[in-house]
Design a protein around this motif. Structure first.
Motif, short mmCIF file in Angstrom:
data_model
loop_
_atom_site.label_atom_id
_atom_site.label_comp_id
_atom_site.label_asym_id
_atom_site.label_seq_id
_atom_site.Cartn_x
_atom_site.Cartn_y
_atom_site.Cartn_z
N GLY A 108 58.26 35.20 -26.60
CA GLY A 108 59.74 35.63 -26.23
C GLY A 108 60.22 36.43 -25.19
O GLY A 108 60.67 37.42 -25.23
N SER A 109 59.47 35.80 -23.91
CA SER A 109 59.83 36.56 -22.64
C SER A 109 59.60 35.48 -21.52
O SER A 109 59.11 34.56 -21.87
CB SER A 109 59.09 37.84 -22.48
OG SER A 109 57.79 37.56 -22.07
N ILE A 120 61.13 41.01 -27.14
CA ILE A 120 62.64 41.11 -27.31
C ILE A 120 63.24 42.36 -27.30
O ILE A 120 64.55 42.46 -26.67
CB ILE A 120 63.04 40.18 -28.59
CG1 ILE A 120 62.67 38.92 -28.64
CG2 ILE A 120 64.70 40.30 -28.89
CD1 ILE A 120 62.80 37.95 -29.74
N THR A 131 66.13 36.64 -20.14
CA THR A 131 64.80 36.66 -20.69
C THR A 131 64.62 35.20 -20.59
O THR A 131 65.30 34.28 -20.24
CB THR A 131 64.74 37.49 -22.18
OG1 THR A 131 63.50 37.54 -22.59
CG2 THR A 131 65.80 36.96 -23.12
N GLY A 132 63.54 34.84 -21.77
CA GLY A 132 63.52 33.49 -22.08
C GLY A 132 62.35 33.30 -23.17
O GLY A 132 61.76 34.16 -23.69
N VAL A 133 62.30 32.05 -23.35
CA VAL A 133 60.84 31.61 -24.20
C VAL A 133 59.98 30.53 -23.49
O VAL A 133 60.47 29.81 -22.66
CB VAL A 133 61.56 30.82 -25.45
CG1 VAL A 133 62.25 32.10 -26.52
CG2 VAL A 133 62.61 29.90 -25.10
N LEU A 153 67.19 32.40 -20.84
CA LEU A 153 68.29 32.62 -21.61
C LEU A 153 69.07 34.07 -21.21
O LEU A 153 68.18 35.22 -20.85
CB LEU A 153 68.06 33.15 -23.25
CG LEU A 153 67.69 31.64 -23.77
CD1 LEU A 153 66.05 31.51 -24.21
CD2 LEU A 153 68.23 31.93 -25.59
N ARG A 167 68.70 33.28 -31.03
CA ARG A 167 68.99 32.46 -30.16
C ARG A 167 67.73 31.65 -29.42
O ARG A 167 67.43 30.70 -29.35
CB ARG A 167 70.03 32.80 -28.83
CG ARG A 167 71.46 33.06 -29.45
CD ARG A 167 72.47 33.16 -28.28
NE ARG A 167 71.94 33.69 -27.25
CZ ARG A 167 72.06 35.11 -26.81
NH1 ARG A 167 72.69 35.61 -27.92
NH2 ARG A 167 71.81 35.66 -25.80
N MET A 168 66.89 32.77 -29.18
CA MET A 168 65.49 32.56 -28.86
C MET A 168 64.56 31.67 -29.58
O MET A 168 63.95 30.61 -29.11
CB MET A 168 64.80 33.77 -28.28
CG MET A 168 65.37 34.62 -27.11
SD MET A 168 64.70 36.13 -26.91
CE MET A 168 63.20 35.76 -26.23
N THR A 171 65.97 28.09 -29.48
CA THR A 171 65.78 27.34 -28.08
C THR A 171 64.26 27.22 -28.05
O THR A 171 63.88 26.12 -27.50
CB THR A 171 66.17 28.11 -27.11
OG1 THR A 171 67.59 28.70 -27.05
CG2 THR A 171 65.89 27.73 -25.59
N GLY A 172 63.22 28.18 -28.42
CA GLY A 172 61.98 27.84 -28.48
C GLY A 172 61.47 26.67 -29.21
O GLY A 172 60.30 26.22 -28.91
#
Length: 307
Positions: A108-109, A120, A131-133, A153, A167-168, A171-172
Motif C-alpha cells: 500500500g504505497s 497508509i 500514494t498508491g498500490v 491514488l 479505497r486502496m 483498487t489493489g
C-alpha cells in the motif's frame, strides 16, 4: 492458477474475493492466528480467516512461517504462485522459492516510499498528497522486490487511514487478475525500485499522543493518519482528574492561541501555529461520537487547556 493466499486484516479481504471471482484455485489461505478480542478476550479469527471459512477454503494459522513444519506444509502444496496482502509475517527464502512462479505482494504505497508495516498511516501523517498500490515480486529484503503493476491514488484532505485504506484495498484487488495473467504468460515486466527509500515503521503507542505545539496541518494529519486505530489522543481536565479522549476526525481551522487551548465551545484547539477543529472523538470507555454530542455530556469551555 493454483494459488495460496496469505493475508490477515480487512484490507486483504477484497484481494482474496477478487482471486476467487477470477476463477483461480485457492489451495490454502494463510492468516495470523486468532487473537483475544473484546471485553471477554475471546479468541477471534482475523478478517481474512473468517472470510475464507465462509467460502469453504482451508485456512492455516501458524504462529511463525519460519518453523520447519510450516515450511514443509507450504512446500507440499505444489503452488503456481502465492499472493500476499498484509500477512504480517516474514517469509524465508524456502517459502519464497516454493511456488513455481514465486510469491507476490500487494503493498500500500508507491515504492520505495514507505516500505514496511504502516504505509497508509505514515503517508497521511507525513502530509503526502498521493500514494498508491503496487504488486511486487517478493524478496528476502523488506519490500525491496521489483514492481510489476500499480495504481496511483490521491490522498484527500479528509482522508483517514480507514477511508484511504478502503479505497486502496479495492483498487489493489483489481490488479491481481492482470498481474497473474501476465505472470502466467511470462509477459510480466518487473521494474526495479528507484530512489531513496523511506520506512513506514510500526506505530508505537507513545507517538499516538497529540503534540499541540506542532503546526495545525501536522496535528490534523497526525489525527487522521491514526484513525481509527490506534487513535491519536489527548487528555482533558475533569473534576475526577484527566480524561483520555481519542481524536478520530479533524480539520484545519482558523484561530490562534496557546497550544492546546480551546478557542471556542466547539472543540477548536490552538496549535503551535493555526488551529484544528475536532469533529469526531471517543472518550475512554465510550463509543465514538461527534464532538458536539460529546460536549453535551462532557462540556469543555473555551479557554480550557488540553494535555
Amino acid at each position: 492458477m493454483r494459488l495460496a493466499f496469505m493475508g490477515t486484516p480487512e484490507f486483504a479481504v477484497p484481494s482474496l474475493a477478487e482471486l476467487i471471482a477470477a476463477g483461480h484455485e485457492i489451495t490454502a489461505v494463510y492468516s495470523q492466528p486468532p487473537r483475544p478480542k473484546g471485553r471477554g478476550q475471546k479468541l477471534t479469527p482475523s478478517p481474512v480467516h473468517a472470510f475464507a471459512e465462509t467460502m469453504g477454503l482451508p485456512v492455516f494459522t501458524p504462529e511463525t512461517m519460519k518453523a520447519a513444519e510450516a515450511i514443509a506444509t507450504f512446500q507440499s502444496l505444489d503452488l503456481d504462485a502465492a499472493c500476499v496482502v498484509a500477512y504480517g509475517q516474514i517469509l524465508t527464502r524456502a517459502v519464497l522459492e516454493a511456488p513455481r512462479l514465486g510469491c507476490f505482494n500487494l503493498h500500500g504505497s508507491l515504492l520505495p516510499r514507505w516500505r514496511g508495516a504502516a504505509p497508509i498511516q505514515r503517508a497521511i501523517m507525513a502530509g503526502d498528497v498521493q500514494t498508491g498500490v503496487q504488486i511486487m515480486r517478493m524478496s528476502e529484503g523488506l519490500d525491496e522486490g521489483p514492481v510489476l503493476l500499480g495504481e496511483v491514488l490521491p490522498i484527500r484532505a479528509d482522508d483517514t487511514a480507514a477511508t484511504l485504506g478502503d479505497r486502496m484495498a479495492v483498487t489493489g484487488a483489481a490488479l491481481w487478475p492482470r498481474a497473474l495473467a501476465a505472470i502466467e504468460r511470462g509477459a510480466a515486466v518487473e521494474t526495479a525500485q528507484a530512489g531513496e527509500p523511506t520506512y513506514a515503521r510500526k506505530i508505537s503507542p507513545a507517538e499516538a499522543r497529540i503534540d499541540w505545539t506542532r503546526p495545525a496541518a501536522q496535528v490534523d494529519a497526525h489525527i487522521r493518519g491514526l484513525s481509527p486505530f490506534p487513535g491519536a489522543w489527548f487528555e482533558a481536565p475533569s473534576p475526577e482528574g484527566p480524561v483520555r479522549i481519542k481524536a478520530l476526525m479533524s480539520a484545519v481551522a482558523d484561530g490562534a492561541g496557546a497550544p492546546g487551548a480551546l478557542l471556542d465551545d466547539a472543540l477548536t484547539v490552538a496549535c503551535g501555529s493555526g488551529a484544528v477543529r475536532l469533529i469526531r472523538v471517543q472518550r475512554a470507555g465510550k463509543a465514538a461520537q461527534g464532538a458536539d454530542e460529546m460536549l453535551r455530556g462532557f462540556p469543555l469551555a473555551s479557554g480550557t487547556v488540553l494535555g
